[in-house]
Design an enzyme around this catalytic site. Structure first.
Site, PDB file in Angstrom:
ATOM      1  CE1 TYR A 186       1.076  -0.431   4.513  1.00 48.84           C
ATOM      2  CE2 TYR A 186       0.047   1.993   4.502  1.00 48.84           C
ATOM      3  CZ  TYR A 186       0.982   0.732   4.970  1.00 48.84           C
ATOM      4  OH  TYR A 186       1.596   1.251   6.412  1.00 48.84           O
ATOM      5  CE  LYS A 204       3.265   3.134   3.266  1.00 53.47           C
ATOM      6  NZ  LYS A 204       3.314   3.317   4.612  1.00 53.47           N
ATOM      7  CD  GLU A 229      10.127   1.778  10.208  1.00 58.58           C
ATOM      8  OE1 GLU A 229       9.938   2.525   9.509  1.00 58.58           O
ATOM      9  OE2 GLU A 229      10.205   0.509  10.005  1.00 58.58           O
ATOM     10  CG  LEU A 268       8.460   2.326   4.599  1.00 60.32           C
ATOM     11  CD1 LEU A 268       7.825   1.332   4.137  1.00 60.32           C
ATOM     12  CD2 LEU A 268       7.132   3.498   4.988  1.00 60.32           C
TER      13      LEU A 268
HETATM   14  N1  PDD Z   1       2.852   5.351   7.502  1.00 61.35           N
HETATM   15  N2  PDD Z   1       7.855   3.841   8.650  1.00 61.35           N
HETATM   16  C1  PDD Z   1       6.723   3.251   9.020  1.00 61.35           C
HETATM   17  C2  PDD Z   1       6.438   1.810   9.441  1.00 61.35           C
HETATM   18  C3  PDD Z   1       5.272   3.875   8.514  1.00 61.35           C
HETATM   19  O1  PDD Z   1       4.017   3.004   8.542  1.00 61.35           O
HETATM   20  C4  PDD Z   1       5.358   5.182   7.861  1.00 61.35           C
HETATM   21  C5  PDD Z   1       4.148   5.731   7.092  1.00 61.35           C
HETATM   22  C6  PDD Z   1       6.661   5.789   7.743  1.00 61.35           C
HETATM   23  C7  PDD Z   1       6.917   6.970   7.245  1.00 61.35           C
HETATM   24  O2  PDD Z   1       6.768   7.027   5.764  1.00 61.35           O
HETATM   25  P1  PDD Z   1       6.130   8.326   4.989  1.00 61.35           P
HETATM   26  O3  PDD Z   1       7.028   9.552   5.407  1.00 61.35           O
HETATM   27  O4  PDD Z   1       6.496   8.035   3.608  1.00 61.35           O
HETATM   28  O5  PDD Z   1       4.842   8.593   5.467  1.00 61.35           O
HETATM   29  C8  PDD Z   1       7.638   5.156   8.271  1.00 61.35           C
HETATM   30  C9  PDD Z   1       1.700   5.840   6.887  1.00 61.35           C
HETATM   31  C10 PDD Z   1       1.544   7.027   6.895  1.00 61.35           C
HETATM   32  C11 PDD Z   1       0.521   4.781   7.304  1.00 61.35           C
HETATM   33  O6  PDD Z   1       0.908   3.707   7.280  1.00 61.35           O
HETATM   34  O7  PDD Z   1      -0.629   5.317   7.632  1.00 61.35           O
END
Ligand code: PDD
Length: 289
Positions: A30, A144, A176, A200
């Site tokens: 996703y 993801k 993270e 991620l």
């Molecule tokens: N989550 N690490 C994890 C485990 C995440 O699920 C996310 C983002 C990030 C940050 O990625 P980005 O900057 O591309 O949003 C890091 C999204 C927002 C979610 O699952 O809703």
């Protein structure tokens, strides 16, 4: 209005098979794309990360880039909010239950949008609480994947303690957080864990590093020890919805020392302001940002 497998419809009308491998195995990937003033932010980068996730799970991309762009734009215009979060998901599709990936399935493609909710003024001003937990997820956190049970369990443990995030450590190093990346500041230098299969590759993480470079703010991308996390002067989490959010209490202790202890620090405030400026600038530019 949502999109499912080539059709646009109200969410109540959307139906998928109970044999969908996304439902049975979490066999899907996703993206979450922030939209400001009806313009998707860093769309190409999100679609490139989608491609990387699909490649990692050997799932052919059901659409070329231009088609994804069109779908995202249709979802944005079909929903009422100026600022949105577009969620898109691709699963392997429906098949008799069998673990090994079957070939030749029709993937399920789903997009929806919701109103973008960024941290409240109070959170931005005062920061948020987090706890540190062992990162017990799998070893491919760079994908993801919709298989998010580990992240959900960790986030719930944080929420149980009134915290917005669980900050994760594996083998003595920061990885993270349950749904965001983590930066720390020590003696004026920003430290960020490097990209690897354990985190991620955040789109916001990349934007923040670009901002640090462009403004000559001291920073190092290198492994961060748990002890450095616990003694940091500042801690921030970054994500598409959280943007740049200060963590001011870690395991119920104030982050930092001196006059800024337990308050967002100067580097975080600077980067937050630069991030807001950057957003405003790219949203005024002619093409996608
Ligand atoms: N989550 N690490 C994890 C485990 C995440 O699920 C996310 C983002 C990030 C940050 O990625 P980005 O900057 O591309 O949003 C890091 C999204 C927002 C979610 O699952 O809703």
């Amino acid at each position: 209005m949502i999109h499912l497998n080539g059709e646009f419809m109200p969410i109540e009308q959307a139906k998928i098979s109970v044999l969908d491998r996304g439902f049975i195995f979490g066999d899907g990937v996703y993206e979450v794309i922030p939209v400001y003033s009806r313009r998707p932010f860093r769309l190409e980068e999100h679609l490139a990360r989608l491609q990387a996730s699909l490649d990692a799970i050997r799932l052919a991309n059901p659409h070329p880039l231009a088609k994804w762009t069109e779908l995202v734009e249709k979802i944005i215009s079909g929903n009422p909010w100026e600022d949105q979060t577009v969620y898109l998901q691709v699963t392997r599709g429906a098949a008799k239950r069998d673990h090994a990936f079957p070939k030749g399935l029709k993937p399920t493609v789903f997009l929806m949008a919701s109103e973008l909710v960024t941290p409240s003024a109070d959170l931005v001003e005062n920061g948020a609480k987090a706890i540190v937990l062992p990162d017990f997820r799998w070893l491919r956190c760079d994908i993801k994947s919709t298989s998010l049970l580990g992240n959900c369990m960790l986030r719930t443990l944080a929420a149980d303690q009134g915290c917005v995030e669980a900050i994760l450590v594996r083998d003595g190093e920061l990885t993270e957080a349950s749904a965001s990346n983590v930066f720390i500041v020590k003696n004026g230098t920003v430290l960020a864990p490097p990209k690897s299969q354990l985190i991620l590759p955040g789109i916001t993480y990349d934007v923040v590093l670009e901002i640090l470079r462009a403004n000559a703010l001291p920073h190092e991308v290198r492994p961060v020890a748990e002890s450095e996390l616990r003694s940091a002067d500042e801690i921030w989490v970054t994500s598409s919805s959280r943007e740049v959010l200060a963590i001011t209490m870690l395991d119920a202790k104030p982050v930092g020392t001196g006059k800024d202890a337990g308050k967002p620090g100067p580097v975080c405030k600077r980067v937050y302001a630069l991030y807001q400026q950057y957003k405003a600038r790219v949203m005024r530019a002619p093409a996608h940002a």
